[in-house]
Enzyme design. Structure first.
Site, PDB file in Angstrom:
ATOM      1  N   GLU A  79       0.812  -1.227   0.000  1.00  0.00           N
ATOM      2  CA  GLU A  79       0.000   0.000   0.000  1.00  0.00           C
ATOM      3  C   GLU A  79       0.843   1.272   0.000  1.00  0.00           C
ATOM      4  OE1 GLU A  79      -3.438  -0.757   0.316  1.00  0.00           O
ATOM      5  OE2 GLU A  79      -3.052  -2.844   0.793  1.00  0.00           O
ATOM      6  N   ALA A  80       1.943   1.224   0.735  1.00  0.00           N
ATOM      7  CA  ALA A  80       2.748   2.442   0.866  1.00  0.00           C
ATOM      8  C   ALA A  80       3.250   2.918  -0.500  1.00  0.00           C
ATOM      9  CB  ALA A  80       3.938   2.197   1.786  1.00  0.00           C
TER      10      ALA A  80
END
Ligand code: FES
Ligand code: FES
Length: 950
Positions: free
Chosen positions: A881-882
């Protein structure tokens, strides 16, 4: 119907077939011949998945009418290029260099590159990129770099300058040392050779009795009362067996609704699968036509007539929360959840900001991003040999989907089986079980096997999107450039379905101003339903919405103070012991080291931008801090099973759903590492995987939230331990497989990991204060974008993207790079072009602004800090996600750096940038949008919340 006999020379052999010259495309014919390596994604000529070589030229076969193909033409498909036993260097290089993720685009790229190398055996990287651009080959997963790497390597091999061995990771030489190494995806070669069957391929190969379902999606309004639906003509159409409507459904006919936050007001069960009274969104379905063929079902669906009474359409948050707006769902208010944030001396934050030495403020819009997997939505449903209603689909969370489907159709969960098909990408939309449930309903009603697939326009209308949000934000600094306080008021538009909206909105008060030290903060995040597409998970899940405002404010403050944006960030990142915005300590503090790593690259990029800046082509560099939590906090759990199936041979069972991110590869790596303490000689060949089938696999949870590696790794450790304990003899040696069988000792063991047994973390922020630590791990990411802005047109070109990240220890370098490059390529689209606002216009990838290869720079780099997460399995945290958290803001900040135009509402289209340039050219000033009205005044709302704790 008049048919034609035809012969084509396909992959070197004459093949005779019968076709419909009026209807058939070349793709349809080729696929009917069993050559299903030619995939159909968009079906409208914009993605290149269906590329093949016709008489020496690459063409997109989905739009090539068979009647325009000359008899005896030569056709080369992916199957003619190589096989898993004898792959072509292109296929081999794609597999071994990490260029195959979901693999749905891979045959098209390989066929296209094959033609290029015939024409030009020694292309430059830019020539390869030009070729793919010209032939419209789109990859949504990889960010393109590894594909170009593969073509370059294949070309070298074909020219005799390299061998296959030169690009092969020889894992036999690395026994016991696999962690972090580029072990290839177990299913990559099948994908690269076109023999991996995805949903529509499976449908083509189902028994002849299979019935075909087409959704009746009127697409006449976003909000309307249904007055009459007339199916009479549809029912009389050829091949139609039944038109299924809401009244045919025994079950609940809606998806489940979980309330995550106690501050959420009662949510109604509003995600109806077949609507019969009210249309609340353009993609709503009123019926399903079941017919003997897909064409018949589709033709009949077109004959359904719907009479409506138009209701007011609230197509964004701002309209839906106006005091005079009607309720979209009768039993719930449009704004249905609130999350406050108080930190430090929060009551005095407004005054602190008013009185600060430096203050910046702005209003920011984070847009509605469509996921645009190349493969759309396709499902099969049937009763298996044990009588289980089986749904094969793109499930990202097989067990939760099973629950959803069971409720929708009115069966017990034990009567449902969910299997994930090989999946051509999803990036989050496949978390939603609406289409899976519809397929199950059709199967149950018909008591027959069914296949349901959508065309791309239907898929765009039906599938959920990243929920957009509006934020009014302010930031204050002291005279030394130290942040003293931050304030925000954010409103998220969750479309017509509130489900998950109270979970996702919490990411705004978690990632606003991450990972800086902000001593005092005050904020509110609320979510509303609207008539637009329902919000569903997408990589980053709520965090990009926070960064859209937060990282812009940080940049604006640096500019106001007159500090370099790098230095301002360096000064304000949290140092050990300093708390995050939720008043909790960060779990790690790699920020300074990450910035040190970025510094020389930043200096170089700034110098280059200055040197190459011209009045016509402005150059700029932008930064953005990002990051994301890993997993589901204290509620998280995962189960996997490992079975001894022979001496030194194992079978692993789990539901690490592989959406293209590498669920198979990750699962393999985790189990290799988990078995290593007991069986140090185990190799990738010794472990077979059976995944994502609820009949055989224990529940490993959803493939989301960057949790899979962490949670699966934890459960794998326990499973391996349990198996080893069972195999261990008194003298500490291990029983053989035969000895286990002879002694009647079970050979299959589960590992059951429960997060709360290990950590004292929460599942959510405190709903009254926004404080607490709701996670057991983090990923940290710092992004840099280098851009060029064409002053005449306003068009922005991203020339370079760099990410320095901390993911703990890297488990598989190819998989982590794949997520990083893929995430950054989506972020470029999010920043510049992607949108799903206009439901009538944004119906395919091209129209909705997907980045083609020339929109993504070849200079795309991910630098992974050598980290170790002491909580994580084998030292890893999570890595997904980052990579799509704040990178879009790095692009937006770079545009501002290049030409002084601050874009407050993404995407930064050429028209918006040009409008800003025109204002500046006339000596004007670019103002932020007028402060958004997000509902009752946020200070009043916060006071109300304080007075009413939950
Ligand atoms: S171009 Fe043919 S499927 Fe997309
Ligand atoms: S690997 Fe290219 S679209 Fe998935």
């Amino acid at each position: 119907m008049k048919l034609r006999k035809m012969t084509l020379n396909i992959n070197g052999a004459d093949r005779m077939f019968i076709c419909d010259p009026e209807k058939d495309t070349l793709a349809a014919v080729i696929r009917r011949l069993g050559l299903t390596g030619t995939k159909v994604g968009c079906g409208t000529g914009v993605c290149g998945a269906c590329s093949l070589i016709l008489n020496g030229k690459v063409i997109r076969s989905c739009t090539k009418k068979i009647k325009t193909v000359e008899e005896y033409s030569s056709v080369i498909t992916i199957e003619g290029i190589g096989t898993p036993m004898h792959p072509h260097p292109l296929q081999y290089a794609m597999v071994h260099l990490g260029a195959v993720q979901c693999g749905f685009c891979s045959p098209g790229f390989i066929v296209s590159a094959y033609a290029l190398l015939q024409e030009n055996p020694n292309p430059t990287r830019e020539e390869v990129r030009d070729w793919f651009q010209k032939n419209r080959n789109v990859c949504r997963c990889t960010g393109y770099k590894q594909i170009v790497d593969a073509v370059m390597s294949a070309a070298e091999i074909m020219r005799g300058e390299k061998t296959l061995a030169d690009i092969t990771y020889d894992y036999k030489k690395d026994v016991g040392n696999y962690y972090g190494k580029p072990i290839v995806r177990p299913n990559a070669m099948a994908k690269a050779c076109g023999v991996c069957d995805y949903g529509d391929d499976i449908t083509l190969k189902m028994p002849a009795e299979t019935l075909h379902v087409w959704l009746v999606m009127p697409r006449v309004a976003n909000h309307a009362k249904i007055l009459k639906i007339d199916y009479s003509e549809a029912e009389k159409m050829p091949g139609v067996v039944k038109v299924i409507t809401a009244k045919d459904v025994d079950g609940a006919n809606h998806l489940m609704m979980f309330q995550f936050s106690p501050r959420t007001i009662a949510m109604d069960q509003v995600h109806k699968l077949l609507v019969d009274e009210t249309i609340v969104n353009y993609g709503n379905v009123v019926a399903m036509v079941v017919a003997d063929t897909k064409d018949h079902a589709k033709e009949a669906a077109d004959k359904v007539k719907v009479e409506i009474e138009q209701l007011p359409e609230y197509m964004n948050y701002l309209d839906a929360v106006m005091p005079d707006a009607m309720r979209i769902h009768p039993n719930m208010e449009n704004i249905y959840t609130w999350q406050p944030l108080y930190k430090g001396d929060s009551d005095n934050v407004p005054e602190m900001i008013d009185d600060a030495e430096y203050m910046v403020e702005g209003s920011f819009y984070s847009s509605r991003e469509p996921h645009m997997s190349i493969e759309g939505d396709t499902i099969q449903a049937y009763y298996d040999e044990d009588g289980l209603l089986t749904v094969q689909c793109k499930a990202m969370t097989t067990y939760f989907d099973r629950d959803d489907i069971a409720q929708a159709v009115g069966l017990d969960v034990e009567q449902i089986r969910v299997v994930e098909n090989p999946t051509g990408g999803s990036f989050g939309w496949a978390m939603n079980a609406a289409s899976y449930s519809l397929a199950a309903i059709a199967c149950k009603v018909m008591q027959a096997p069914i296949a349901l697939s959508m065309d791309y326009a239907q898929f765009m209308a039906f599938s959920g999107k990243r929920p957009p949000s509006y934020t009014n934000g302010r930031l204050a600094c002291d005279k030394d450039g130290k942040i003293i306080a931050g304030e925000f008021d954010a409103g998220m538009d969750h479309g017509y379905d509130p489900a998950l909206g109270d979970d996702e909105v919490i990411k705004i008060p978690r990632f606003m101003f991450f990972p800086y030290y902000v001593p005092h903060a005050l904020g509110l995040a609320r979510t509303a339903v609207t008539n637009h597409s329902h919000g569903v998970p997408y990589r980053g899940y709520g965090a990009p919405n926070a960064y859209t405002a937060g990282e812009a404010l940080i940049d604006m403050m640096a500019e106001k103070i007159g500090m370099d944006p790098f230095d301002f960030r360096y000064k304000n990142i949290a140092r050990p012991g300093q708390t995050n915005i939720n008043s909790a300590e960060f779990l790690q503090y790699p920020m300074e080291e990450m910035m040190d790593k970025m510094k020389p690259l930043y200096d170089k990029a700034v110098a280059e931008a200055k040197a190459k800046d011209t009045p016509e082509k402005r150059r700029g560099v932008g930064l953005a801090w990002g990051g994301y939590n890993v997993g589901l906090g204290s509620d998280d759990f995962a189960n996997v099973a490992i079975e001894l199936v022979g001496d030194g041979k194992f079978m692993k069972y789990d539901t690490w759903q592989d959406q293209g991110q590498g669920g198979d590869q990750g699962s393999l790596v985790c189990m290799l590492e988990a078995l290593k303490p007991y069986f140090p000689n185990v190799t990738p060949d010794d472990i077979k995987l059976l995944q994502a089938d609820t009949k055989y696999c224990p529940n490993t949870g959803e493939s989301a939230g960057s949790r899979s590696h962490f949670a699966n790794g934890k459960a794998s450790i326990l499973a391996a331990q349990n198996l080893a304990n069972a195999m261990r003899k008194e003298d500490s040696t291990y029983r053989t497989y035969d000895e286990m069988i002879k002694e009647g000792i079970p050979t299959r063991y589960e590992g059951n990991w429960v997060a709360e047994a290990e950590w004292d973390c929460y599942r959510f922020l405190d709903p009254n204060t926004g404080q607490g630590n709701p996670t057991y791990a983090y990923t940290y990411a710092l992004f840099m974008a280098e851009v060029e802005v064409n002053v005449a047109t306003g068009k922005t070109t991203v020339l370079g993207m760099t990410c320095v990240d901390w993911v703990g220890k890297v488990g598989n370098i190819q998989a982590v790079n794949g997520q990083a490059f893929g995430g950054m390529s989506h972020a470029i689209g999010f920043a510049l072009s992607e949108n799903y606002e206009d439901v009538k216009k944004h119906t395919n990838m091209f129209a909705a602004g997907i980045p083609y290869i020339k929109d993504v720079p070849d200079k795309i780099e991910a630098i992974h800090l050598d980290g170790f997460d002491k909580n994580g399995p084998f030292g890893s945290s999570g890595a997904s996600e980052a990579f799509q958290s704040s990178d879009h803001v790095a692009v937006v900040n770079a545009i501002n750096n290049a030409c002084g135009v601050r874009i407050y509402e993404i995407p930064a289209t050429p028209a918006k940038v040009k409008a800003g340039l025109d204002i500046l050219a006339k000596g004007g000033k670019i103002e932020p949008p007028k402060k958004y009205y997000l509902g009752p005044d946020f200070i009043d709302e916060l006071q109300k919340i304080k007075a009413n704790p939950v």
